[in-house]
Every structure is written in C-alpha cells, then in structure tokens.
Design a protein around this motif. Structure first.
Motif, short mmCIF file in Angstrom:
data_model
loop_
_atom_site.label_atom_id
_atom_site.label_comp_id
_atom_site.label_asym_id
_atom_site.label_seq_id
_atom_site.Cartn_x
_atom_site.Cartn_y
_atom_site.Cartn_z
N GLU A 41 1.03 -1.26 -0.09
CA GLU A 41 0.04 -0.13 -0.03
C GLU A 41 0.78 1.30 0.01
N GLY A 42 1.87 1.07 0.85
CA GLY A 42 2.72 2.44 0.90
C GLY A 42 3.83 2.49 -0.38
N ALA A 43 3.88 1.54 -1.15
CA ALA A 43 4.80 1.45 -2.06
C ALA A 43 4.07 1.30 -3.61
N SER A 44 2.88 1.83 -3.58
CA SER A 44 2.18 1.85 -4.77
C SER A 44 2.26 3.36 -5.82
N ALA A 45 1.92 3.32 -6.91
CA ALA A 45 2.06 4.69 -7.53
C ALA A 45 1.45 5.70 -6.93
N GLY A 46 2.16 6.95 -7.01
CA GLY A 46 1.45 7.95 -6.71
C GLY A 46 1.99 8.49 -5.11
N THR A 47 2.59 7.82 -4.44
CA THR A 47 3.20 7.99 -3.28
C THR A 47 4.54 8.81 -3.13
N SER A 48 4.90 9.33 -2.07
CA SER A 48 6.12 10.14 -1.96
C SER A 48 7.22 9.62 -2.74
N PRO A 49 8.34 10.32 -3.44
CA PRO A 49 9.29 9.58 -4.04
C PRO A 49 10.34 9.06 -3.00
N TRP A 50 10.28 9.73 -1.62
CA TRP A 50 11.11 9.12 -0.81
C TRP A 50 10.91 7.89 -0.05
N LEU A 51 9.56 7.32 -0.33
CA LEU A 51 9.00 6.24 0.52
C LEU A 51 9.72 5.03 0.18
N PRO A 52 9.88 4.70 -1.14
CA PRO A 52 10.73 3.55 -1.28
C PRO A 52 12.21 3.51 -0.73
N ARG A 53 12.93 4.75 -0.66
CA ARG A 53 14.16 4.78 0.02
C ARG A 53 14.00 4.61 1.63
N LEU A 54 12.88 4.89 2.04
CA LEU A 54 12.57 4.98 3.54
C LEU A 54 12.27 3.29 3.74
N LEU A 55 11.54 2.70 2.78
CA LEU A 55 11.26 1.33 3.15
C LEU A 55 12.42 0.42 2.76
N ALA A 56 13.57 0.86 2.05
CA ALA A 56 14.60 -0.07 2.00
C ALA A 56 15.55 0.39 3.15
N ALA A 57 15.57 1.54 3.65
CA ALA A 57 16.32 1.53 4.98
C ALA A 57 15.83 1.10 6.21
N GLY A 58 14.35 1.09 6.25
CA GLY A 58 13.79 0.05 7.33
C GLY A 58 14.17 -1.27 7.24
N LEU A 59 14.32 -2.03 6.03
CA LEU A 59 14.70 -3.17 5.69
C LEU A 59 16.19 -3.50 6.22
N VAL A 60 17.14 -2.53 5.78
CA VAL A 60 18.59 -2.92 6.15
C VAL A 60 18.55 -2.66 7.80
N LEU A 61 18.00 -1.39 8.34
CA LEU A 61 18.14 -1.45 9.95
C LEU A 61 17.45 -2.48 10.64
N ALA A 62 16.44 -3.05 10.17
CA ALA A 62 15.97 -4.35 10.65
C ALA A 62 16.80 -5.34 10.54
N ALA A 63 17.62 -5.76 9.55
CA ALA A 63 18.29 -6.71 9.44
C ALA A 63 19.66 -6.59 10.16
N LEU A 64 20.25 -5.60 10.26
CA LEU A 64 21.49 -5.02 11.10
C LEU A 64 21.11 -5.46 12.65
N ASN A 65 19.72 -5.51 13.12
CA ASN A 65 19.55 -5.55 14.34
C ASN A 65 19.21 -7.10 14.62
N LEU A 66 19.53 -7.95 13.57
CA LEU A 66 19.06 -9.47 14.07
C LEU A 66 20.06 -10.50 14.58
N ARG A 67 21.47 -9.88 14.54
CA ARG A 67 22.07 -10.81 15.23
C ARG A 67 23.10 -9.94 16.47
N PRO A 68 23.37 -8.66 16.33
CA PRO A 68 24.27 -8.42 17.45
C PRO A 68 23.92 -8.64 18.94
N ALA A 69 23.06 -8.82 19.27
CA ALA A 69 22.27 -9.32 20.55
C ALA A 69 23.27 -10.69 20.98
N ILE A 70 23.48 -11.65 19.87
CA ILE A 70 24.15 -12.88 19.99
C ILE A 70 25.79 -12.85 19.98
#
Length: 448
Positions: A41-70
């Motif tokens: 829904e948030g990545a559909s046509a007509g949304t803000s051009p910065w949103l795909p970059r924000l989505l990608a940043a969210g994925l990267v930051l989430a992935a970065l957090n999945l192993r440092p605790a270990i």
C-alpha cells in the motif's frame, strides 16, 4: 513408516533466496507463492518519491539488528561470566537461548501478522530488541540477564520470520535484489558486532555492561524508521498479511500428506539442526576459545567476524550452484570437510593458525544457505515448500539447543577446550550424513 513419494527434485525456481542467519517458520523462497503479489500500500504508484528509500532503509536497519545481541555477547562472554558469577553450564545455557526463542516465538509470528499486520509486529520486535539490549547488562543478576536476553531474542525471532514476507509485499518486482540487500545487512550486522564490541567497550571505559548496551543504539534507529512506516500502513493491514500468509500455500497437498512421514524431511531437519548447532557454538564460544589460547579479546572478536563475514559472498554462490545439481551431497561434503579441518586445526594449534581456522569454519557455516536451498528443492509445490520449511526449521532449531550448553559443561568439567572441540568435530560426521541424505534427488510431495 518413513517414505518419500517422488524421486524427482523440485524446480530450481523454488530455491530460496540466500540468507546469513536461519529463521522458522517462513516460506523459503520468494518464488514459492504466486508470481503476482499485490504491491504494498505504501509503495504503490503516486506515493512520495522518498518512500521507497525509507522502506529500503527500514529493511536494512531491521536486518542489522537481528544478530548483534548474539555475537556481541560472544565477544564479552568471559567478562559477563565473571561479572555475574555464571558457571560454565549456565553460560552454555545462555548460548542455547537463541535457538529456543527462534523455535518457539518464530512460530507465533505469522499469527500475530495476520492480526496486526507484519510491519506493526516487526516494529514491536525492534522495540523488544532495543529494550532487551538496553536493560540486560544492568539487571545485576543471571536471571535478569537471561530474561532481558530472551526479550531481545523474541524480537529477533519475529523479525526473522516476517522480514521475507515484507520484502515480497513491499518489493514484489524486486524480491531478489532486496532479499540480497537484506541478507548482506544481516551478515554485516553479525560481523560488525563480533569485531567491534571489544574495541567499543575499551573506548567507552572498559565496562562490559556499556559494551553490550551500546548495541541498543541500532535498535533505536530502526524504531525511528519503522514508526512512520507503520503509520503509513506501508506494511499492509492485517488483511494483507493474511493474504501474504495464504499465498505461501497456493496449491492443495495430496490427501493424507504428512511431512513427518518423509525420511527426506527428517534428514533435512537433522541437517538444519546440526548446522545450526555448529553456528551457535561458533558465535557463542569461538572467541573464548581463541582468548584462552592467548589471543587478545579484540583479535578474538575480529576472528569471529572473519568467520561470520564468509557468509556474505558464499550465501550468493552456494544456492545457485546447488540449484543446478541433481544432488547436493558433494557440496555437503566440501562444507563438512572444511569444518573438520577447522576443528582439527583449532585443537592442535588454536593460536598458530587462528586466521586459517576462522576461514575454514566460516566456509563450513555456510551450510545454512545450502539447507534453505534444499528446502526449496525437496518439494514440488509452494504448499510443500512452506510445510517443509516449517518442519525442518522448527525441528532443527529444537535439535540445536543442547549443543552450546554441552560445550559449556564439557569445558567446565575438563578444564580446557580439547574435549569440547572434539565434540564439535564429532558433530560434523552426522551433519554430513544427514546432509547427503537430504540432498538426494527426491521430493516430499507427489506433484509433477
């Protein structure tokens, strides 16, 4: 009676995208479901051009957090044991907690996603990781440390399961590249925490409590990114999460089908569990083995990082090679022999050839992306792949729980690392056997 219903491997298209750290349960392939997924829904046509970059940043930051605790804990395990007066057995139990949490809490993630939406659940997971990492060094007791670690690992467990779902929903036409980006970020976070924890601890005054707590900063960054994503409903509402979950099983299975009746499914579960055992023993204990051999704490952390970072390039190569082979036994043998050589060197000259042993064990630990690949190849249908993924990963993580605990107990009772290393090497033998059996040219379902 255990039996397989086909002698033909599943299509290479079912091969899962490579990843650095396992998860359960989840679909193992971005192509396992229907080829046409509704756009986010948030990545559909007509949304803000910065949103795909924000989505990608969210994925990267989430992935970065999945192993440092270990891996951050592995680098400072000696200081944590001394500071909290832990026995070797308790420390071993601490290194087994991740697999238990992944097996138990990962199963709940799809149900939570259907009710609240996957992005909301991932945000809650990032909050749990942040809070757990922030409070666990300052609880003042072993029990408190374990409980706070469990909170962080609960967040990691749901993130493990739901991130592939979110990749498919947000980037339906770029699943491969985004999964690669996510996998690289996960591997980088794993290696970064292993290499940087000790230097960061020294730079911040030398307290292990501060050195562990500092990794909560990554969680704060992830939370700040995911809050606006959830507010924009970029992860799709609960109905969309239900559709995504349903898409993983688009075809009915044969009447009376039971995954647990398949010898191939059991072989794959054993292979997954034994390779997971080796991985978590490595993350939890290898820095301590090197330190006890006279290597500095910072260098021991870097050696663990070398082992972990081997998964970045090989996780892209191994699945592609495996998918082109009728049987994956030869790859299993190469990885197993690398592990046996690494453990032999670690036993005979842990300090003298430390860098070589770290590389060899890093190659051996790449059995994880091979296991995910074989999950995709050992079933013909999307339904079979999803069912096999749940069975192999859930059962495998449960199998892997005792390994790190036994290493701690053996070290404490023997007073050295010779017996634990021999135990680690011995586990490579059944891993090779199970992997060769799982890699046979068969499928668990009967679809052609």
């Amino acid at each position: 009676m255990l039996e397989d219903v086909s002698e033909t491997p599943g299509p290479a298209a079912a091969t899962p995208a490579p990843a650095s750290e396992p998860t359960a349960p989840r679909p193992t392939s971005p192509t396992a479901g229907p080829t046409a997924s509704p756009p986010a829904e948030g990545a559909s046509a007509g949304t803000s051009p910065w949103l795909p970059r924000l989505l990608a940043a969210g994925l990267v930051l989430a992935a970065l957090n999945l192993r440092p605790a270990i891996t951050s804990l592995g680098s400072l395990l000696e200081e944590v044991r001394d500071g909290l007066h832990m026995s070797g057995g308790v420390a071993g139990a601490l290194t087994s907690v991740p697999q238990l949490c992944f097996a138990v809490f990962g199963i709940t993630a799809p149900r939570l996603a259907r009710r609240f939406g996957p992005a909301t659940v991932v945000l809650a997971g990032m909050v749990a990781i942040t809070v757990g990492l922030l409070i666990r060094p300052f609880t003042g007791s072993t029990v408190g440390f374990l409980l706070a670690s469990t909170l962080a690992l609960m967040g990691i467990a749901v993130g493990n399961v739901l991130m592939p779902v979110i990749v498919k929903r947000w980037f339906p036409d770029r699943v491969g590249p985004m999964t690669g980006l996510y996998s690289m970020a996960l591997s980088f976070g794993t290696a970064l925490a292993a290499a940087a924890t000790v230097p960061v601890t020294d730079a911040l005054g030398g307290s292990w409590r501060t050195g562990l707590a500092v990794w909560a900063a990554l969680g704060v960054l992830a939370v700040l990114i995911w809050i606006p994503l959830v507010r924009r409903r970029a992860g799709a509402p609960a109905e969309g999460a239900g559709a995504a979950a349903a898409s993983a099983v688009p075809e009915p299975l044969p009447a009376g089908f039971r995954t647990a009746r398949s010898s191939t499914a059991w072989a794959l579960a054993c292979f997954f569990g034994l390779q997971s055992t080796a991985a978590y023993i490595t993350m939890g204990w290898m820095p301590q083995i090197f330190r006890d051999a006279g290597i500095s704490a910072s260098t021991a952390g870097v050696l663990l990082a070398v082992t972990m970072v081997m998964g970045v390039p090989l996780a892209f190569v191994i699945p592609r090679v495996a998918a082109r082979m009728r049987t994956q036994g030869p790859i299993v043998l190469v990885l197993g022999i690398s592990g046996l050589a690494g453990y032999t060197g670690l036993y005979l000259a842990p300090a003298g050839g430390a860098w070589v042993w770290a590389v060899l064990l890093g190659i051996s630990n790449c059995a994880f992306p091979l296991a995910l690949t074989m999950i995709g190849l050992r079933a013909r249908t999307g339904a079979g792949v999803a069912r096999l993924s749940v069975f192999a990963q859930s059962t495998g993580y449960l199998i892997s729980i005792p390994g790190p605990l036994l290493v701690g107990v053996l070290n404490e009772h023997s007073g050295g690392w010779g017996l634990p290393i021999a135990f680690m090497a011995a586990l490579m033998v059944p891993q090779i056997v199970a992997g060769v059996l799982a890699g046979r040219d068969r499928t668990i379902d009967g679809r052609g």
